[in-house]
Design a protein around this motif. Sequence first.
Motif, PDB file in Angstrom:
ATOM      1  N   SER A  67     -10.082   9.669  14.890  1.00  0.00           N
ATOM      2  CA  SER A  67      -8.651   9.886  14.662  1.00  0.00           C
ATOM      3  C   SER A  67      -8.456  10.230  13.187  1.00  0.00           C
ATOM      4  N   PRO A  68      -8.588  11.493  12.807  1.00  0.00           N
ATOM      5  CA  PRO A  68      -8.414  11.870  11.402  1.00  0.00           C
ATOM      6  C   PRO A  68      -7.014  11.533  10.909  1.00  0.00           C
ATOM      7  N   TYR A  69      -6.948  11.034   9.675  1.00  0.00           N
ATOM      8  CA  TYR A  69      -5.660  10.685   9.088  1.00  0.00           C
ATOM      9  C   TYR A  69      -5.091  11.882   8.330  1.00  0.00           C
ATOM     10  N   THR A  70      -3.791  11.922   8.267  1.00  0.00           N
ATOM     11  CA  THR A  70      -3.116  13.075   7.668  1.00  0.00           C
ATOM     12  C   THR A  70      -2.356  12.706   6.399  1.00  0.00           C
ATOM     13  N   SER A  71      -2.575  11.503   5.847  1.00  0.00           N
ATOM     14  CA  SER A  71      -1.937  11.122   4.589  1.00  0.00           C
ATOM     15  C   SER A  71      -2.811  10.095   3.872  1.00  0.00           C
ATOM     16  N   VAL A  72      -2.673  10.022   2.552  1.00  0.00           N
ATOM     17  CA  VAL A  72      -3.460   9.086   1.748  1.00  0.00           C
ATOM     18  C   VAL A  72      -3.054   7.650   2.072  1.00  0.00           C
ATOM     19  N   GLN A  73      -1.766   7.393   2.258  1.00  0.00           N
ATOM     20  CA  GLN A  73      -1.301   6.045   2.545  1.00  0.00           C
ATOM     21  C   GLN A  73      -1.864   5.543   3.861  1.00  0.00           C
ATOM     22  N   ALA A  74      -2.004   6.437   4.852  1.00  0.00           N
ATOM     23  CA  ALA A  74      -2.575   6.034   6.129  1.00  0.00           C
ATOM     24  C   ALA A  74      -4.035   5.606   5.966  1.00  0.00           C
ATOM     25  N   VAL A  75      -4.769   6.300   5.110  1.00  0.00           N
ATOM     26  CA  VAL A  75      -6.165   5.934   4.846  1.00  0.00           C
ATOM     27  C   VAL A  75      -6.239   4.557   4.195  1.00  0.00           C
ATOM     28  N   ILE A  76      -5.365   4.297   3.231  1.00  0.00           N
ATOM     29  CA  ILE A  76      -5.354   2.999   2.546  1.00  0.00           C
ATOM     30  C   ILE A  76      -5.014   1.882   3.528  1.00  0.00           C
ATOM     31  N   ASN A  77      -3.994   2.101   4.343  1.00  0.00           N
ATOM     32  CA  ASN A  77      -3.608   1.075   5.322  1.00  0.00           C
ATOM     33  C   ASN A  77      -4.724   0.803   6.316  1.00  0.00           C
ATOM     34  N   TYR A  78      -5.377   1.845   6.766  1.00  0.00           N
ATOM     35  CA  TYR A  78      -6.445   1.697   7.756  1.00  0.00           C
ATOM     36  C   TYR A  78      -7.620   0.908   7.163  1.00  0.00           C
ATOM     37  N   ALA A  79      -8.031   1.279   5.938  1.00  0.00           N
ATOM     38  CA  ALA A  79      -9.163   0.601   5.303  1.00  0.00           C
ATOM     39  C   ALA A  79      -8.844  -0.858   5.029  1.00  0.00           C
ATOM     40  N   ALA A  80      -7.640  -1.137   4.522  1.00  0.00           N
ATOM     41  CA  ALA A  80      -7.265  -2.520   4.219  1.00  0.00           C
ATOM     42  C   ALA A  80      -7.185  -3.361   5.490  1.00  0.00           C
ATOM     43  N   LYS A  81      -6.708  -2.766   6.557  1.00  0.00           N
ATOM     44  CA  LYS A  81      -6.548  -3.511   7.803  1.00  0.00           C
ATOM     45  C   LYS A  81      -7.889  -3.898   8.394  1.00  0.00           C
ATOM     46  N   TYR A  82      -8.824  -2.975   8.426  1.00  0.00           N
ATOM     47  CA  TYR A  82     -10.106  -3.260   9.061  1.00  0.00           C
ATOM     48  C   TYR A  82     -11.052  -4.047   8.159  1.00  0.00           C
ATOM     49  N   CYS A  83     -10.867  -3.959   6.851  1.00  0.00           N
ATOM     50  CA  CYS A  83     -11.671  -4.810   5.957  1.00  0.00           C
ATOM     51  C   CYS A  83     -11.266  -6.275   6.073  1.00  0.00           C
ATOM     52  N   SER A  84     -10.002  -6.530   6.373  1.00  0.00           N
ATOM     53  CA  SER A  84      -9.516  -7.902   6.469  1.00  0.00           C
ATOM     54  C   SER A  84      -9.440  -8.399   7.903  1.00  0.00           C
ATOM     55  N   LYS A  85      -9.898  -7.608   8.844  1.00  0.00           N
ATOM     56  CA  LYS A  85      -9.806  -7.988  10.254  1.00  0.00           C
ATOM     57  C   LYS A  85     -10.913  -8.963  10.618  1.00  0.00           C
ATOM     58  N   GLY A  86     -10.574 -10.047  11.294  1.00  0.00           N
ATOM     59  CA  GLY A  86     -11.559 -11.038  11.694  1.00  0.00           C
ATOM     60  C   GLY A  86     -12.330 -10.603  12.928  1.00  0.00           C
TER      61      GLY A  86
END
Length: 346
Positions: A67-86
């Motif tokens: 699922s390619p992202y189309t904005s920089v903010q979406a990339v940041i949100n995605y990375a932060a979410k999965y790095c902190s996901k248990g």
Amino acid sequence: MEARKDGKPNPEPKCRFFFPREPREAPAIVEKEGRSWYTFEAERNDTHLNQFSRMVSLCWLANIDISPYTSVQAVINYAAKYCSKGETPSTTYAEIAKDILPHVTDTNPILSFVSKMMNKLIGERDYSAQEICHVLLGLPLQEDSRVIRNVDCRRPDSHSRLFDINNNGQLEETSTLYEKYLQRPSRMDAISYFQFLEMWNFSSRDPERWNPWQRPARAHVLLYFPRYKPIPTHPQFPEFCRVKLMLNHPHRNHNKLLQLSSERFHTYQHAFLRCSSVHTYPDNHYSEVDQEALKPEEDEFERPSQAVEDITIEDWHEIARLVPDLQADQETANLLGRRDVNINYD
């Protein structure tokens, strides 16, 4: 279509992943109805075909989509979410055995149980091939820019003991983080345990060389365990109050947490309520009184898990999972027709 209690018809269910999707002869960037961002739609000849990459699928050897992202903010949100996901906790042997027992055949229960148990264990995939390769090759599993400290919030007599190998190759017991705090130099009397953990460098064996971290070093990330319930009516609330006092109130003896200035309290609840009414402390990220537990946000890219009944697992239950001799709950297999009373009757 069934009607709701107010008489209105229920809306037609829709897949939040937008399946089935229209076939496409060429990929495109489209804007979905009800979404404020653009979405990548791959070429597909089937309405239920997931978006995939041949190379990634062959390398990962698992079910995967792209699922390619189309904005920089979406990339940041995605990375932060999965790095902190248990991660999903591993199933214990006792739980696996309990699920298997109702399906054990009555003709040969031992062989049936062992074979089903082995099949279950093979199916459990707790470690990926990529992670195992990293461990075998000595490669780091992750890189980070913050120091993470595990903070044991149990009473001091329950803390795990640490051992180190000295220059002579012998084991020697080392001090825990809390013991280091209690033995800090006199110049650090006003430092709380939370400040000590978050902003101080105490890696040196000489306490006189302990100093606060200097810029550009950032505050440590504290991983608390266990997290006691901050609800006044909950049985764990006294331990929650004890932990809050331990983190916020400067002290040199754990037994002195019940004494504030010249006033002595009989319970941690009264001491904490009195202390919090007089002093204002920085946020130590260990919840607040009556604070609701954080719930994960709805994941756009994963299917929701099936609803199960909430089970409150106490801290001692989690610790009991580590006991190697923990025995599985036993259930009598269905031997109807092969009992002694049946065989003797025949």
